[in-house]
Design a protein around this motif. Sequence first.
Motif, PDB file in Angstrom:
ATOM      1  N   GLY A   1       0.792  -1.229   0.000  1.00  0.00           N
ATOM      2  CA  GLY A   1       0.000   0.000   0.000  1.00  0.00           C
ATOM      3  C   GLY A   1       0.817   1.269   0.000  1.00  0.00           C
ATOM      4  O   GLY A   1       0.282   2.353  -0.015  1.00  0.00           O
ATOM      5  N   THR A   2       2.135   1.152   0.022  1.00  0.00           N
ATOM      6  CA  THR A   2       3.067   2.281   0.000  1.00  0.00           C
ATOM      7  C   THR A   2       2.817   3.276   1.105  1.00  0.00           C
ATOM      8  O   THR A   2       2.796   4.471   0.887  1.00  0.00           O
ATOM      9  CB  THR A   2       3.067   3.004  -1.375  1.00  0.00           C
ATOM     10  N   GLY A   3       2.645   2.790   2.347  1.00  0.00           N
ATOM     11  CA  GLY A   3       2.694   3.689   3.480  1.00  0.00           C
ATOM     12  C   GLY A   3       1.363   4.052   4.098  1.00  0.00           C
ATOM     13  O   GLY A   3       0.288   3.691   3.628  1.00  0.00           O
ATOM     14  N   LEU A   4       1.465   4.834   5.201  1.00  0.00           N
ATOM     15  CA  LEU A   4       0.279   5.250   5.930  1.00  0.00           C
ATOM     16  C   LEU A   4      -0.620   6.148   5.092  1.00  0.00           C
ATOM     17  O   LEU A   4      -1.827   6.200   5.312  1.00  0.00           O
ATOM     18  CB  LEU A   4       0.684   5.966   7.216  1.00  0.00           C
ATOM     19  N   GLY A   5      -0.036   6.880   4.153  1.00  0.00           N
ATOM     20  CA  GLY A   5      -0.868   7.710   3.283  1.00  0.00           C
ATOM     21  C   GLY A   5      -1.874   6.888   2.507  1.00  0.00           C
ATOM     22  O   GLY A   5      -3.021   7.300   2.317  1.00  0.00           O
ATOM     23  N   ALA A   6      -1.466   5.722   2.050  1.00  0.00           N
ATOM     24  CA  ALA A   6      -2.392   4.845   1.332  1.00  0.00           C
ATOM     25  C   ALA A   6      -3.452   4.278   2.262  1.00  0.00           C
ATOM     26  O   ALA A   6      -4.611   4.126   1.874  1.00  0.00           O
ATOM     27  CB  ALA A   6      -1.624   3.713   0.660  1.00  0.00           C
ATOM     28  N   VAL A   7      -3.078   3.960   3.511  1.00  0.00           N
ATOM     29  CA  VAL A   7      -4.073   3.497   4.482  1.00  0.00           C
ATOM     30  C   VAL A   7      -5.129   4.579   4.682  1.00  0.00           C
ATOM     31  O   VAL A   7      -6.332   4.303   4.693  1.00  0.00           O
ATOM     32  CB  VAL A   7      -3.398   3.131   5.818  1.00  0.00           C
ATOM     33  N   ARG A   8      -4.681   5.824   4.841  1.00  0.00           N
ATOM     34  CA  ARG A   8      -5.626   6.927   4.991  1.00  0.00           C
ATOM     35  C   ARG A   8      -6.529   7.050   3.763  1.00  0.00           C
ATOM     36  O   ARG A   8      -7.741   7.293   3.898  1.00  0.00           O
ATOM     37  CB  ARG A   8      -4.872   8.233   5.228  1.00  0.00           C
ATOM     38  N   ARG A   9      -5.968   6.868   2.577  1.00  0.00           N
ATOM     39  CA  ARG A   9      -6.755   7.004   1.349  1.00  0.00           C
ATOM     40  C   ARG A   9      -7.762   5.864   1.193  1.00  0.00           C
ATOM     41  O   ARG A   9      -8.882   6.074   0.710  1.00  0.00           O
ATOM     42  CB  ARG A   9      -5.804   7.048   0.157  1.00  0.00           C
ATOM     43  N   LEU A  10      -7.387   4.659   1.602  1.00  0.00           N
ATOM     44  CA  LEU A  10      -8.233   3.490   1.400  1.00  0.00           C
ATOM     45  C   LEU A  10      -9.323   3.349   2.459  1.00  0.00           C
ATOM     46  O   LEU A  10     -10.348   2.699   2.220  1.00  0.00           O
ATOM     47  CB  LEU A  10      -7.381   2.226   1.390  1.00  0.00           C
ATOM     48  N   ALA A  11      -9.107   3.937   3.635  1.00  0.00           N
ATOM     49  CA  ALA A  11     -10.055   3.768   4.743  1.00  0.00           C
ATOM     50  C   ALA A  11     -11.201   4.765   4.640  1.00  0.00           C
ATOM     51  O   ALA A  11     -11.024   5.900   4.182  1.00  0.00           O
ATOM     52  CB  ALA A  11      -9.325   3.949   6.068  1.00  0.00           C
ATOM     53  N   ASP A  12     -12.379   4.366   5.109  1.00  0.00           N
ATOM     54  CA  ASP A  12     -13.508   5.291   5.208  1.00  0.00           C
ATOM     55  C   ASP A  12     -13.354   6.211   6.411  1.00  0.00           C
ATOM     56  O   ASP A  12     -13.770   7.365   6.367  1.00  0.00           O
ATOM     57  CB  ASP A  12     -14.821   4.504   5.295  1.00  0.00           C
ATOM     58  N   ASP A  13     -12.796   5.699   7.503  1.00  0.00           N
ATOM     59  CA  ASP A  13     -12.416   6.509   8.667  1.00  0.00           C
ATOM     60  C   ASP A  13     -10.942   6.245   8.934  1.00  0.00           C
ATOM     61  O   ASP A  13     -10.497   5.085   8.882  1.00  0.00           O
ATOM     62  CB  ASP A  13     -13.214   6.121   9.921  1.00  0.00           C
ATOM     63  N   PHE A  14     -10.206   7.299   9.236  1.00  0.00           N
ATOM     64  CA  PHE A  14      -8.788   7.152   9.542  1.00  0.00           C
ATOM     65  C   PHE A  14      -8.411   8.159  10.610  1.00  0.00           C
ATOM     66  O   PHE A  14      -8.837   9.315  10.574  1.00  0.00           O
ATOM     67  CB  PHE A  14      -7.925   7.389   8.295  1.00  0.00           C
ATOM     68  N   ASP A  15      -7.587   7.728  11.570  1.00  0.00           N
ATOM     69  CA  ASP A  15      -7.030   8.647  12.557  1.00  0.00           C
ATOM     70  C   ASP A  15      -5.744   8.036  13.085  1.00  0.00           C
ATOM     71  O   ASP A  15      -5.532   6.815  12.996  1.00  0.00           O
ATOM     72  CB  ASP A  15      -8.018   8.908  13.691  1.00  0.00           C
ATOM     73  N   ILE A  16      -4.876   8.892  13.648  1.00  0.00           N
ATOM     74  CA  ILE A  16      -3.579   8.426  14.121  1.00  0.00           C
ATOM     75  C   ILE A  16      -3.114   9.312  15.266  1.00  0.00           C
ATOM     76  O   ILE A  16      -3.377  10.522  15.284  1.00  0.00           O
ATOM     77  CB  ILE A  16      -2.541   8.425  12.970  1.00  0.00           C
ATOM     78  N   HIS A  17      -2.456   8.697  16.221  1.00  0.00           N
ATOM     79  CA  HIS A  17      -1.802   9.427  17.314  1.00  0.00           C
ATOM     80  C   HIS A  17      -0.458   8.780  17.544  1.00  0.00           C
ATOM     81  O   HIS A  17      -0.345   7.547  17.625  1.00  0.00           O
ATOM     82  CB  HIS A  17      -2.633   9.360  18.590  1.00  0.00           C
ATOM     83  N   SER A  18       0.589   9.614  17.636  1.00  0.00           N
ATOM     84  CA  SER A  18       1.919   9.081  17.882  1.00  0.00           C
ATOM     85  C   SER A  18       2.673   9.998  18.833  1.00  0.00           C
ATOM     86  O   SER A  18       2.567  11.231  18.742  1.00  0.00           O
ATOM     87  CB  SER A  18       2.702   8.950  16.569  1.00  0.00           C
ATOM     88  N   SER A  19       3.397   9.394  19.764  1.00  0.00           N
ATOM     89  CA  SER A  19       4.244  10.150  20.666  1.00  0.00           C
ATOM     90  C   SER A  19       5.522   9.355  20.886  1.00  0.00           C
ATOM     91  O   SER A  19       5.531   8.113  20.809  1.00  0.00           O
ATOM     92  CB  SER A  19       3.544  10.415  22.008  1.00  0.00           C
ATOM     93  N   GLN A  20       6.594  10.063  21.129  1.00  0.00           N
ATOM     94  CA  GLN A  20       7.883   9.419  21.350  1.00  0.00           C
ATOM     95  C   GLN A  20       8.294   9.522  22.814  1.00  0.00           C
ATOM     96  O   GLN A  20       8.179  10.611  23.396  1.00  0.00           O
ATOM     97  CB  GLN A  20       8.950  10.074  20.471  1.00  0.00           C
ATOM     98  N   PRO A  21       8.711   8.447  23.420  1.00  0.00           N
ATOM     99  CA  PRO A  21       8.937   7.107  22.867  1.00  0.00           C
ATOM    100  C   PRO A  21       7.767   6.149  23.067  1.00  0.00           C
ATOM    101  O   PRO A  21       7.887   4.953  22.827  1.00  0.00           O
ATOM    102  CB  PRO A  21      10.137   6.624  23.680  1.00  0.00           C
ATOM    103  N   GLN A  22       6.593   6.669  23.492  1.00  0.00           N
ATOM    104  CA  GLN A  22       5.500   5.778  23.919  1.00  0.00           C
ATOM    105  C   GLN A  22       4.966   4.902  22.793  1.00  0.00           C
ATOM    106  O   GLN A  22       4.621   3.739  23.014  1.00  0.00           O
ATOM    107  CB  GLN A  22       4.356   6.614  24.512  1.00  0.00           C
ATOM    108  N   GLY A  23       4.854   5.441  21.569  1.00  0.00           N
ATOM    109  CA  GLY A  23       4.383   4.627  20.462  1.00  0.00           C
ATOM    110  C   GLY A  23       3.265   5.274  19.676  1.00  0.00           C
ATOM    111  O   GLY A  23       2.964   6.460  19.829  1.00  0.00           O
ATOM    112  N   THR A  24       2.640   4.467  18.829  1.00  0.00           N
ATOM    113  CA  THR A  24       1.682   4.945  17.832  1.00  0.00           C
ATOM    114  C   THR A  24       0.405   4.119  17.883  1.00  0.00           C
ATOM    115  O   THR A  24       0.452   2.917  18.138  1.00  0.00           O
ATOM    116  CB  THR A  24       2.301   4.862  16.425  1.00  0.00           C
TER     117      THR A  24
END
Length: 337
Positions: A104-127
């Motif tokens: 899928g060539t990355g998270l951008g493709a996941v966002r494009r393919l999904a009907d709902d998409f969201d993400i949260h990331s912090s360092q070093p806790q994770g994503t």
Amino acid sequence: MEVITGGFHADFPMGDPSRVGEARRHAAQLSADCGLDDVEAGRLAIIVTELGTNLLRHASGGRLLLSPRPGRREVEVIAIDRGPGIPDLERSLNDGFSTGGTPGTGLGAVRRLADDFDIHSSQPQGTIVLARVRSAASPRDASARVCTGAVSLAAPGEIVCGDAWAFALDGARAALLVADGLGHGPDAAEAATQAVAVFAEEPLGGPRRLLERTHARLRATRGAAVSLMLADAEAGTLRIAGAGNVLGRVVSGVEDRTLLTQHGTAGLAMRSPEETAAVWPAHALVVLCSDGIETRWKPEQLRPVLERDPAIAAALLARDHCRGRDDATVAVLRRKD
């Protein structure tokens, strides 16, 4: 009015490449169960492959969680990990940017393919990454002014979850149930399922009345801890009734209030139900947690995700505060922007 129920999340730790294929096969079954067509099922397969492979190659403690929403004809995928986090989130979301050469060539493709998409990331806790795929024929109610999210995990070694959750949405009003069947396994799941069935019959009938009916219905089961809530986004009010140790909290940038319920077990021993009222401040999340989640989590953990999809907040608490020895459920309400 829309009533939302869903199964617990199947949990796929990404310890080796075979788990990606296992998760993809499970997603195919959920696609059929939720009535997705071939194109929608294909989008879901790519999302699962991309997120699973990214977890395997780049994350520590990565897990894929998959859950059906048959009534909404959608499947939910949540990827969680324990670090190291994404240093440049904007760049990672550019369509075509790939961290591992996956299909899928990355998270951008996941966002494009999904009907709902969201993400949260912090360092070093994770994503935490959320993606949903739904049928074009989904009966989802777009007029609701409250959005919802839930994560429910079975106890280690169990193939069913003894917890259950349900939401009902009707304009500015929303009702919420979390039920925790005593113990875990099939008998606990049956008690929790019966609580959901009572809720679905008249979800906006009021928490006290619903708790009374739930207590009567669950007498034929081993019983459950139950919390029921009726929220009004326009009035900014909450009404809650419950029996047992399902914890309620209201968290905002300045607020952290615990919503107390009475002792007892629905279906076994319970005093006459009491209903309490509370304020629902603007921009506050309403959270219900079964006792598989530690109670002493800090409100600061949720403040970075107050405006995200509620499932992100639910997944964050499940990742960081699951006791790991019982069924665990987090359900969250948020006003729509």
